[in-house]
Design a protein around this motif. Sequence first.
Motif, PDB file in Angstrom:
ATOM      1  N   ASP A 140      -3.632   8.136  -6.231  1.00  0.00           N
ATOM      2  CA  ASP A 140      -5.051   7.279  -5.907  1.00  0.00           C
ATOM      3  C   ASP A 140      -5.484   6.857  -7.189  1.00  0.00           C
ATOM      4  O   ASP A 140      -6.344   5.789  -7.862  1.00  0.00           O
ATOM      5  CB  ASP A 140      -5.927   8.821  -5.863  1.00  0.00           C
ATOM      6  CG  ASP A 140      -7.170   8.076  -4.920  1.00  0.00           C
ATOM      7  OD1 ASP A 140      -7.604   6.512  -5.149  1.00  0.00           O
ATOM      8  OD2 ASP A 140      -8.208   7.847  -4.841  1.00  0.00           O
ATOM      9  N   GLN A 141      -4.751   7.724  -8.544  1.00  0.00           N
ATOM     10  CA  GLN A 141      -5.794   7.261  -9.551  1.00  0.00           C
ATOM     11  C   GLN A 141      -4.631   6.260 -10.349  1.00  0.00           C
ATOM     12  O   GLN A 141      -4.790   5.381 -11.236  1.00  0.00           O
ATOM     13  CB  GLN A 141      -5.516   8.822 -10.245  1.00  0.00           C
ATOM     14  CG  GLN A 141      -6.352   9.690 -10.036  1.00  0.00           C
ATOM     15  CD  GLN A 141      -5.806  10.792 -10.834  1.00  0.00           C
ATOM     16  OE1 GLN A 141      -5.346  10.943 -12.126  1.00  0.00           O
ATOM     17  NE2 GLN A 141      -7.461  11.881 -10.932  1.00  0.00           N
ATOM     18  N   LEU A 142      -3.318   5.833  -9.559  1.00  0.00           N
ATOM     19  CA  LEU A 142      -2.485   5.459 -10.403  1.00  0.00           C
ATOM     20  C   LEU A 142      -2.410   3.568 -10.019  1.00  0.00           C
ATOM     21  O   LEU A 142      -1.700   3.174 -10.363  1.00  0.00           O
ATOM     22  CB  LEU A 142      -1.537   5.778 -10.855  1.00  0.00           C
ATOM     23  CG  LEU A 142      -1.108   7.279 -11.961  1.00  0.00           C
ATOM     24  CD1 LEU A 142       0.230   7.563 -12.396  1.00  0.00           C
ATOM     25  CD2 LEU A 142      -1.886   6.207 -13.196  1.00  0.00           C
ATOM     26  N   ALA A 143      -2.118   3.602  -8.554  1.00  0.00           N
ATOM     27  CA  ALA A 143      -1.822   3.284  -8.074  1.00  0.00           C
ATOM     28  C   ALA A 143      -2.279   1.784  -8.191  1.00  0.00           C
ATOM     29  O   ALA A 143      -3.622   2.265  -7.039  1.00  0.00           O
ATOM     30  CB  ALA A 143      -0.872   3.353  -6.003  1.00  0.00           C
ATOM     31  N   ASP A 144      -2.198   0.498  -7.248  1.00  0.00           N
ATOM     32  CA  ASP A 144      -2.513  -0.804  -7.111  1.00  0.00           C
ATOM     33  C   ASP A 144      -3.091  -1.109  -5.463  1.00  0.00           C
ATOM     34  O   ASP A 144      -3.683  -0.871  -4.796  1.00  0.00           O
ATOM     35  CB  ASP A 144      -1.808  -1.973  -7.939  1.00  0.00           C
ATOM     36  CG  ASP A 144      -1.906  -2.284  -9.688  1.00  0.00           C
ATOM     37  OD1 ASP A 144      -3.484  -2.043  -9.432  1.00  0.00           O
ATOM     38  OD2 ASP A 144      -1.278  -2.500  -9.703  1.00  0.00           O
ATOM     39  N   ARG A 145      -1.980  -0.356  -5.020  1.00  0.00           N
ATOM     40  CA  ARG A 145      -1.815  -0.136  -3.486  1.00  0.00           C
ATOM     41  C   ARG A 145      -0.642   0.848  -3.158  1.00  0.00           C
ATOM     42  O   ARG A 145       0.476   1.512  -4.056  1.00  0.00           O
ATOM     43  CB  ARG A 145      -0.659  -1.462  -3.158  1.00  0.00           C
ATOM     44  CG  ARG A 145      -1.508  -2.658  -2.827  1.00  0.00           C
ATOM     45  CD  ARG A 145      -0.668  -4.010  -2.210  1.00  0.00           C
ATOM     46  NE  ARG A 145       0.356  -3.867  -2.566  1.00  0.00           N
ATOM     47  CZ  ARG A 145       1.307  -4.839  -1.957  1.00  0.00           C
ATOM     48  NH1 ARG A 145       1.202  -4.685  -0.373  1.00  0.00           N
ATOM     49  NH2 ARG A 145       2.458  -4.611  -2.084  1.00  0.00           N
ATOM     50  N   VAL A 146      -0.710   1.544  -1.603  1.00  0.00           N
ATOM     51  CA  VAL A 146      -0.155   2.409  -1.390  1.00  0.00           C
ATOM     52  C   VAL A 146       0.409   2.968   0.041  1.00  0.00           C
ATOM     53  O   VAL A 146       0.038   2.209   0.902  1.00  0.00           O
ATOM     54  CB  VAL A 146      -1.086   3.807  -1.808  1.00  0.00           C
ATOM     55  CG1 VAL A 146      -0.193   5.362  -0.579  1.00  0.00           C
ATOM     56  CG2 VAL A 146      -1.604   4.553  -3.158  1.00  0.00           C
ATOM     57  N   ALA A 147       1.420   3.485  -0.191  1.00  0.00           N
ATOM     58  CA  ALA A 147       2.310   3.298   1.193  1.00  0.00           C
ATOM     59  C   ALA A 147       2.455   4.838   1.391  1.00  0.00           C
ATOM     60  O   ALA A 147       3.139   5.373   0.926  1.00  0.00           O
ATOM     61  CB  ALA A 147       3.793   2.267   1.264  1.00  0.00           C
TER      62      ALA A 147
END
Length: 332
Positions: free
Chosen positions: A218-225
């Motif tokens: 949540d803190q680091l990613a631009d997008r999450v799969a």
Amino acid sequence: MPSLLQRRTAPSSEGSPPADAIVHTEGLSKIYPDGTAAVDALDLSVRRGEVFALLGPNGAGKSTTVGMLTTGVVPTVGRAWVAGIDVADRPADARRNIGVVPQRNTLDRSLTVRENLVFHGRFFGMRTANAGREADIRLEQVALAHVAGKPVDGLSGGMTHRLMIARSILHRPQVLFLDEPTTGLDPQSRLALHEIVRGLRAAGQTIVLITHDMQEADQLADRVAIIDHGHLLALNTPETLKRSVDADTVVAVTADTGPPVLAALLSKQVPGVRDVHILNDSVLLTVHGDQAVLPAIAAAVADAGIGLRDVRVEEPSLETVFIRLTGKELRD
């Protein structure tokens, strides 16, 4: 608003990845001889310069996916490209464009901190002088210049992880893969590593982050799969995924009765409930609106003559998304 669930895309007509994708997979699968599908028809596209997180529980297929993308695991079906290179057809070329930070320590303990970096540069064809200059730059970047001449055995866990990141980017790869980079680190070391990741992204580095830590993604990613059992469950920005829950509040309730009984009671008696899930000995409610949730829960349980053990209230998170999709907690 983009769709929460990303449907499989048709293979590109010319057998090449989209122009804006630095990492791209089409129908990527790994099926073992016993029939186990570690990864099942995975379609992903990672954009240049973003932090892209693969999020899922242990055994979800994250490491197998990365193994195929980094040429260590041969796909059973499907194709994968990194920096425009088909990793199965041209693995050596693909590896020149890839940096990998594995979960376990793979540093050469017979060498000093700086020597580990120089040796890595030489392995990738750099002249000794150039490798030395790059090593000094990277050691400054990860705040390890002061231990350049020390043996790696004397490094703390956090310093070891930072050195492996420095090594992985020494040859200036187009894509950096971080496999569970903060597992086992103390909070201070985790924060330091997160700052390094943010700094790399600010400098334009594409990063694929493999993690089971929802807060980290949540803190680091631009997008999450989000993946589980080798299947892609959802793909979007963290905020869009959390909004997809369509709830203002998440409440975990434990009481002196079986979870099925408690779930049935609360779903009827608490206003604004959108979803009810049973998690071990608790019931998870996602609630929409600004109703007085806690008094309603307390009243419903008391009226039923049930003892209330614990109530936890939080905002929707990536774990909430995962529970909604699978009915189970993300941290297995």
